[in-house]
Scaffold this active site. Structure first.
Site, PDB file in Angstrom:
ATOM      1  N   LYS A  12      27.383  35.017  48.098  1.00  0.00           N
ATOM      2  CA  LYS A  12      27.349  35.861  46.898  1.00  0.00           C
ATOM      3  C   LYS A  12      27.622  34.986  45.685  1.00  0.00           C
ATOM      4  CE  LYS A  12      30.738  38.804  45.553  1.00  0.00           C
ATOM      5  NZ  LYS A  12      30.885  38.830  44.089  1.00  0.00           N
TER       6      LYS A  12
ATOM      7  N   ASP B 114      25.522  38.958  42.314  1.00  0.00           N
ATOM      8  CA  ASP B 114      26.432  40.079  41.991  1.00  0.00           C
ATOM      9  C   ASP B 114      26.782  40.023  40.503  1.00  0.00           C
ATOM     10  OD1 ASP B 114      28.202  42.211  42.258  1.00  0.00           O
ATOM     11  OD2 ASP B 114      29.847  40.931  42.954  1.00  0.00           O
TER      12      ASP B 114
ATOM     13  N   LYS C 207      26.468  42.652  38.475  1.00  0.00           N
ATOM     14  CA  LYS C 207      26.984  43.968  38.051  1.00  0.00           C
ATOM     15  C   LYS C 207      26.404  44.392  36.704  1.00  0.00           C
ATOM     16  CE  LYS C 207      31.373  43.724  40.583  1.00  0.00           C
ATOM     17  NZ  LYS C 207      31.253  42.453  41.319  1.00  0.00           N
TER      18      LYS C 207
ATOM     19  N   ASP D  74      24.061  48.000  31.112  1.00  0.00           N
ATOM     20  CA  ASP D  74      23.615  47.923  29.716  1.00  0.00           C
ATOM     21  C   ASP D  74      22.558  49.000  29.522  1.00  0.00           C
ATOM     22  OD1 ASP D  74      23.051  46.989  27.091  1.00  0.00           O
ATOM     23  OD2 ASP D  74      23.448  44.927  27.684  1.00  0.00           O
TER      24      ASP D  74
ATOM     25  N   THR E 278      36.631  47.827  44.168  1.00  0.00           N
ATOM     26  CA  THR E 278      37.626  47.886  45.252  1.00  0.00           C
ATOM     27  C   THR E 278      39.010  47.435  44.796  1.00  0.00           C
ATOM     28  OG1 THR E 278      36.727  45.776  45.973  1.00  0.00           O
ATOM     29  CG2 THR E 278      36.044  47.704  47.198  1.00  0.00           C
TER      30      THR E 278
ATOM     31  N   ARG F  31      39.556  42.168  54.496  1.00  0.00           N
ATOM     32  CA  ARG F  31      40.619  41.205  54.759  1.00  0.00           C
ATOM     33  C   ARG F  31      40.867  41.101  56.259  1.00  0.00           C
ATOM     34  NH1 ARG F  31      39.568  39.721  50.593  1.00  0.00           N
ATOM     35  NH2 ARG F  31      40.796  39.424  48.710  1.00  0.00           N
TER      36      ARG F  31
ATOM     37  N   GLN G  24      42.949  42.933  45.617  1.00  0.00           N
ATOM     38  CA  GLN G  24      42.225  44.057  46.223  1.00  0.00           C
ATOM     39  C   GLN G  24      43.189  45.177  46.595  1.00  0.00           C
ATOM     40  OE1 GLN G  24      39.156  44.357  46.147  1.00  0.00           O
ATOM     41  NE2 GLN G  24      38.120  42.398  46.348  1.00  0.00           N
TER      42      GLN G  24
ATOM     43  N   ARG H  29      38.014  34.986  49.145  1.00  0.00           N
ATOM     44  CA  ARG H  29      39.156  34.075  49.265  1.00  0.00           C
ATOM     45  C   ARG H  29      39.681  33.850  50.684  1.00  0.00           C
ATOM     46  NH1 ARG H  29      41.797  37.176  44.308  1.00  0.00           N
ATOM     47  NH2 ARG H  29      40.511  38.761  45.329  1.00  0.00           N
TER      48      ARG H  29
HETATM   49  O1  C5P Z   1      38.016  37.084  47.314  1.00  0.00           O
HETATM   50  P1  C5P Z   1      37.615  38.494  47.681  1.00  0.00           P
HETATM   51  O2  C5P Z   1      37.309  38.675  49.151  1.00  0.00           O
HETATM   52  O3  C5P Z   1      38.580  39.527  47.155  1.00  0.00           O
HETATM   53  O4  C5P Z   1      36.223  38.688  46.902  1.00  0.00           O
HETATM   54  C1  C5P Z   1      35.576  39.941  46.822  1.00  0.00           C
HETATM   55  C2  C5P Z   1      34.319  39.780  46.032  1.00  0.00           C
HETATM   56  O5  C5P Z   1      33.644  41.016  45.984  1.00  0.00           O
HETATM   57  C3  C5P Z   1      34.517  39.320  44.585  1.00  0.00           C
HETATM   58  O6  C5P Z   1      33.515  38.356  44.340  1.00  0.00           O
HETATM   59  C4  C5P Z   1      34.287  40.555  43.749  1.00  0.00           C
HETATM   60  O7  C5P Z   1      33.620  40.251  42.548  1.00  0.00           O
HETATM   61  C5  C5P Z   1      33.374  41.390  44.638  1.00  0.00           C
HETATM   62  N1  C5P Z   1      33.471  42.836  44.466  1.00  0.00           N
HETATM   63  C6  C5P Z   1      34.627  43.552  44.674  1.00  0.00           C
HETATM   64  N2  C5P Z   1      34.637  44.914  44.504  1.00  0.00           N
HETATM   65  C7  C5P Z   1      33.512  45.563  44.166  1.00  0.00           C
HETATM   66  C8  C5P Z   1      32.325  44.832  43.974  1.00  0.00           C
HETATM   67  C9  C5P Z   1      32.330  43.468  44.151  1.00  0.00           C
HETATM   68  O8  C5P Z   1      35.650  42.951  45.020  1.00  0.00           O
HETATM   69  N3  C5P Z   1      33.479  46.875  44.070  1.00  0.00           N
END
Ligand code: C5P
Length: 240
Positions: A37, A64, A66, A69, A125, A186, A195, A216
């Site tokens: 992504k 991604d 997002k 506009d 999220t 996770r 999150q 991460r």
């Molecule tokens: O590091 P982590 O696993 O938290 O990354 C989650 C990824 O998903 C991030 O790149 C974030 O921008 C994306 N994301 C999110 N929640 C959403 C849409 C995208 O965490 N609703």
């Protein structure tokens, strides 16, 4: 598709990092997961070339960005994003029906053999109910997610992005063909970071996610390839 290939194709690693780190992680993770992504952090640093590079390593790319506009701008942005090679592109469901339809038009106007999926962000999220309330999304989060998902998918989106906690109700609402992409994933025991609405890879897939986004817990691991393989194995076991 054999279970292991299917599992690889369901895992998207979020490369929210610098260009040099993304290039290193991309080379290391090629063959272990099917998708990466590219979000705002990396795209703003590198531009469209990063999509090309990662596709050259064999990944499909979820761009991604997002988009949110006026429809005219989103139509053009979707056209540009698909032209630079995105396999999946995100827009914000909050942009409404006309914006979703414009994204679809822009994406479809690019002549490509493999189409680009448009997925609509429902409620981030990282947002819990208090945060959603504070920006005026005062219905319970699952109702907000359902409303935004129905609107986007009725107006040209191929699916949505939501928390794993909403995956099963969204699968029931949107049907088997919808792309349901779940971040907020996770592996057991890993840090939540920012999150809020999270689940494990196995739970997310069992509850109906077409694909999961993990950042991460993989990119920050001492051994990112081993961490990614563990996620793929967990998904494969859940699919078996
Ligand atoms: O590091 P982590 O696993 O938290 O990354 C989650 C990824 O998903 C991030 O790149 C974030 O921008 C994306 N994301 C999110 N929640 C959403 C849409 C995208 O965490 N609703």
């Amino acid at each position: 598709m054999p279970v292991n290939a299917d599992a690889r194709d369901r895992v998207i690693v979020a490369l929210d990092c610098s260009r040099s780190e993304a290039l290193r992680l991309g080379r290391e993770l090629a063959g272990t997961v099917g998708w990466v992504k590219v979000g705002m952090t990396l795209f703003y640093a590198c531009g469209p070339d990063i999509v090309d590079y990662l596709r050259g390593l064999g990944f499909k790319v979820f761009l991604d960005l997002k988009l949110f506009d006026i429809p005219h701008q989103v139509r053009g942005a979707a056209r540009s994003a698909v032209s630079c090679g995105a396999d999946m592109l995100s827009i914000h469901g909050l942009g409404g029906a006309d914006m979703a339809a414009a994204a679809r038009e822009g994406a479809s106007s690019v002549g490509r053999t493999s189409p680009c999926d448009i997925v609509a962000i429902t409620v981030l999220t990282s947002m819990d109910q208090a945060c959603a309330d504070s920006v005026g999304l005062t219905d319970p989060i699952d109702r907000e997610v359902a409303r935004l998902a129905s609107l986007a998918c009725a107006n040209g989106a191929d699916g949505i992005v939501c928390s794993p906690n909403e995956a099963s109700s969204m699968r029931a609402l949107l049907g088997p063909a919808a792309r349901i992409v779940c971040p907020g994933v996770r592996p057991a025991g890993s840090d939540l970071g920012d999150q809020s609405r999270v689940a494990t890879p196995a739970e997310a897939v069992a509850w109906g996610a077409s694909r999961i986004v993990v950042g991460r817990p993989i990119t920050g691991a001492d051994d990112p390839v081993a961490a990614a393989q563990a996620v793929v194995d967990e998904v494969a076991a859940a699919l078996d």
